[in-house]
Design an enzyme around this catalytic site. Structure first.
Site, PDB file in Angstrom:
ATOM      1  N   TYR A  46       0.835  -1.204   0.000  1.00  0.00           N
ATOM      2  CA  TYR A  46       0.000   0.000   0.000  1.00  0.00           C
ATOM      3  C   TYR A  46       0.871   1.256   0.000  1.00  0.00           C
ATOM      4  CZ  TYR A  46      -3.636  -3.243   1.698  1.00  0.00           C
ATOM      5  OH  TYR A  46      -4.510  -4.283   1.854  1.00  0.00           O
ATOM      6  N   LYS A  52      -4.408  -4.203  -9.720  1.00  0.00           N
ATOM      7  CA  LYS A  52      -3.090  -4.059  -9.103  1.00  0.00           C
ATOM      8  C   LYS A  52      -2.031  -4.521 -10.094  1.00  0.00           C
ATOM      9  CE  LYS A  52      -5.312  -5.706  -4.885  1.00  0.00           C
ATOM     10  NZ  LYS A  52      -5.896  -4.423  -4.537  1.00  0.00           N
ATOM     11  N   HIS A 103      -6.088   1.920  -1.282  1.00  0.00           N
ATOM     12  CA  HIS A 103      -6.080   0.570  -1.837  1.00  0.00           C
ATOM     13  C   HIS A 103      -4.635   0.184  -2.136  1.00  0.00           C
ATOM     14  CE1 HIS A 103     -10.395  -0.014  -2.200  1.00  0.00           C
ATOM     15  NE2 HIS A 103     -10.508   1.204  -2.719  1.00  0.00           N
TER      16      HIS A 103
END
Length: 310
Positions: free
Chosen positions: A245, A285, A253
């Site tokens: 993070y 991601k 997020h």
């Protein structure tokens, strides 16, 4: 040495716990260590979305805190000594006095509710409550050795966990304190149970992480990411070791799913690259391949994102 008092990490069965809420706040706000809350909330015991103390730390978090001299390890079983008869008797007496005080408050509140207009219990409800209390009282008397042995004899040989509670409490809810810090025979600051070096805990066998090359790589990569300012959480749900993070997970997020490799030249099959890339992109991601070079003591990174073709 660190300028502040080190935070005690309580070790039990090779797991590190933090019980003090102030220490938990300090770890999160000042040191970027989040851990996982695992305790049930007393008034919300039938759910597992909102949890409380203790905080369980990842092994990498424990190693990082000890190496940074932020925390010390406490061997919790060794912190307990055998209580004297006087200490044990005093503890049982204090428990009984606490129960009686709580009962007197509960009974006083009950009497006020009965006298309050519009809130008086019906005769049927009062009868059912009396029957329930009588059943509970009989059940307690039957379990305490048939209720025939004198109370002083019965309590003299009991440990704190076995101390009896007055049968008058059968119809009420009472709070039983469970903090070990208030016990005179619990001494976590004793030299025999405080450890500041990981090597000493390995010799005693109470904390053995890291013990393999892969575990050493995990610790080194965790430390490097943490020193770069990232917050780190468990990443098993997303196919990696960590979630990375840019700030506190309560506000951000994660940007990366990180996987650890023992060497920057370790073998990686094409299907693994595709799987990491597609899984990371599907969860919004990037996948971060982290390689640890044990010879040069350096970390290298490679990020993968699915670009799409055609």
């Amino acid at each position: 040495m660190a300028a502040h008092d080190p935070i005690p990490l309580i070790l039990a069965q090779n797991t590190a716990f933090v019980w003090d809420v102030d220490d938990i706040a300090t770890l999160r706000t000042k040191h970027g260590i989040c851990g996982v809350l695992s305790g049930t909330l007393p008034h919300l015991s039938q759910q597992n979305v909102f949890l409380g103390v203790p905080l369980i730390l990842m092994p990498e978090e424990v190693v990082y805190l000890v190496q940074k001299e932020i925390a010390v390890l406490i061997d919790d079983p060794a912190a307990y000594s055998t209580p004297s008869n006087f200490d044990l008797t005093s503890w049982i007496t204090a428990q009984e006095e606490s129960v009686e005080h709580q009962l007197s408050i509960a009974q006083m509140k009950e009497r006020k509710e009965r006298l309050a207009p519009g809130r008086a219990m019906s005769e049927e409800a009062s009868r059912k409550r009396r029957e329930r209390e009588e059943r509970n009282t009989r059940a307690i008397s039957e379990t305490t050795n048939g209720g025939t042995e004198p109370r002083s004899t019965f309590t003299s040989a009991l440990s704190p966990a076995q101390a009896p509670i007055s049968s008058a409490a059968a119809g009420y809810t009472v709070l039983i304190p469970t903090e070990s810090n208030k016990l005179p025979w619990y001494q976590p600051s004793n030299e025999r149970c405080v450890y500041t070096l990981l090597a000493d805990t390995k010799k005693k066998g109470i904390w053995t992480f890291p013990s393999t090359l892969h575990e050493c790589a995990r610790c080194s990569i965790f430390r490097d990411l943490r020193e770069k300012g990232y917050y780190i959480g468990g990443g098993i749900k997303f196919g990696g070791e960590y979630l990375v993070y840019p700030g506190d997970p309560l506000r951000y997020h994660s940007h990366f799913v990180a996987s650890v490799h023992e060497s920057p030249v370790s073998t990686l099959h094409p299907m693994e690259v595709v799987a990491h890339g597609r899984l990371g992109t599907a969860t919004k991601k990037a996948h971060l391949l982290c390689g640890w070079d044990d010879e040069t003591k350096e970390v290298s990174y490679l990020s993968i994102e699915w670009g799409g073709f055609g």
